[in-house]
Scaffold this active site. Structure first.
Site, PDB file in Angstrom:
ATOM      1  N   ASP A   1      -8.030  -4.590  -0.276  1.00 46.96           N
ATOM      2  CA  ASP A   1      -8.507  -5.279  -1.477  1.00 46.96           C
ATOM      3  C   ASP A   1      -8.305  -6.789  -1.398  1.00 46.96           C
ATOM      4  OD1 ASP A   1      -9.206  -2.890  -3.044  1.00 46.96           O
ATOM      5  OD2 ASP A   1      -7.067  -2.487  -2.973  1.00 46.96           O
TER       6      ASP A   1
ATOM      7  N   HIS B   1       0.845  -1.193   0.000  1.00 44.08           N
ATOM      8  CA  HIS B   1       0.000   0.000   0.000  1.00 44.08           C
ATOM      9  C   HIS B   1       0.877   1.239   0.000  1.00 44.08           C
ATOM     10  CE1 HIS B   1      -3.065   2.914   1.318  1.00 44.08           C
ATOM     11  NE2 HIS B   1      -3.954   2.041   0.918  1.00 44.08           N
TER      12      HIS B   1
END
Length: 381
Positions: free
Chosen positions: A318, A262
């Site tokens: 996700d 991320h």
């Protein structure tokens, strides 16, 4: 004049003050208006989160009941809007359909160009309520099934599954979807939120800003990552051996694991931790979720690998959201629209906040092209 310092991708550049959400990537913490996301995921309904983001406080019991009723009342689509969706090509990507349908909603709103605070709150309510109906309706339309209208006695999460499947959902599915919607409602100045604020900064209307945000979310480096993660899990399942796939594709070819890593988080994404628990619960309930084993084994391999350890790469939202949505019965290409169904709460909150002190967002670029070019006529080129 000296060129301004360049920050590729605007990384680390602060573009606005906000009271809505705070991402502390170094310690893996996310808060909405000061409330820890872990507490909200355990206790709050999505309707409470929407109210919180729009009002920067939680509602009392009377306010919440009134707010939930208003949301449900707004869920039905204009008849012309729904008729228009039947003319969309069934091969269209659901995010393209959502982008188009949301833009069309502005055509049926006489207050679309009114950017007053009251009008924007009404539009925020309208968009948040109608997007679940658009998404569920499109899945029914492209599958050749009759569209199911929302029910007054159901909330957003329950209504969505009901409209999608045509029958009442079980509580495990409702709880998982509600948590998903809570967790993805806002996340700082991410790409789609920034896009919405840029459009708003031009004095653009809310429908334009949300349409642009949907376009930004569509890409696989943002909201489309859940869809990419699910396709990866299916690929590994078909391959038949997660460890061998990891050695060949990731270690051998340098392939990225979708859903791990991320831009902001250098610790475990707290949203992924919550969704992992719900993914396991859903898969235990359905007894038909082979991909959870793939996801768990792939995570274990990655977190034990020096490359991922050194770079502090962990599963993000996700990764396990894909498993959760798949277990609920969401088609892979419908996963990003569900991301939008949640994030519209944050987008609209940021639009409202931007209007409180609106200034045109106009960054600069560093010119690196040719200089001192001399014009030559067309015959001499």
């Amino acid at each position: 004049m000296a060129e301004a310092e360049q920050k590729k991708g605007l990384e680390g550049v602060v573009i606005a003050d906000t009271r809505l959400s705070r991402v502390q990537g170094d310690i893996g913490k996310l808060t909405y208006c000061g409330y820890d996301i872990l507490d909200l995921a355990e206790h709050a309904s999505f309707s409470e989160i929407v109210f919180l983001l729009w009002n920067v406080r939680l509602p009392n019991k009377v306010e919440l009941e009134r707010f939930k009723a208003t949301l449900v009342d707004e869920m039905c689509l204009p008849e012309d809007e729904l008729e228009g969706m039947y003319r969309y090509p069934v091969s269209a990507h659901p995010m393209a359909v959502l982008r188009t349908a949301v833009s069309a909603l502005g055509l049926y709103d006489p207050a679309a160009e009114d950017n007053s605070p009251d009008a924007n709150l009404r539009k925020a309510m309208r968009l948040t309520a109608k997007m679940p109906t658009i998404i569920a309706a499109w899945e029914r339309i492209r599958s050749g099934k009759p569209v199911v209208e929302p029910r007054e006695d159901m909330g957003i999460a329950e209504n969505f599954i009901y409209m999608l499947k045509g029958h009442e959902p079980n509580q495990t599915e409702i709880d998982a979807l509600n948590v998903y919607l809570v967790l993805l409602a806002d996340h700082g100045m991410n790409a789609s939120t920034f896009t919405a604020r840029v459009v708003t900064s031009t004095d653009g209307d809310m429908y334009s800003a949300i349409t642009a945000a949907i376009g930004s979310l569509k890409g696989p480096k943002h909201g489309g990552a859940n869809e990419a993660a699910m396709r990866m899990f299916n690929e590994i399942a078909d391959f038949g051996n997660t460890k061998e796939w990891f050695e060949r594709e990731v270690k051998g070819k340098g392939r990225r694991i979708m859903g791990i890593g991320h831009r902001v988080y250098k610790a475990m994404d707290p949203r992924a931790t919550v969704l992992k628990k719900h993914a396991e619960a859903l898969c235990d309930y359905t007894q038909n979720c082979k991909l959870i084993d793939v996801a768990l084994e792939l995570e274990e391999l990655a977190l034990a690998d020096e490359y991922f350890i050194e770079r502090k790469l962990f599963p993000n939202v996700d990764y396990y959201s894909a498993i959760v949505l798949d277990a609920i019965g969401i088609e892979t290409d419908m996963m990003t629209p569900l991301f939008a169904m949640s994030r519209v709460a944050g987008w609209t909150a940021h639009i409202i906040e931007q209007w409180h002190d609106n200034r045109l967002i106009r960054p600069r670029g560093t010119y690196i092209g040719p200089v001192d070019q001399v014009w030559t006529s067309i015959d001499e080129r």
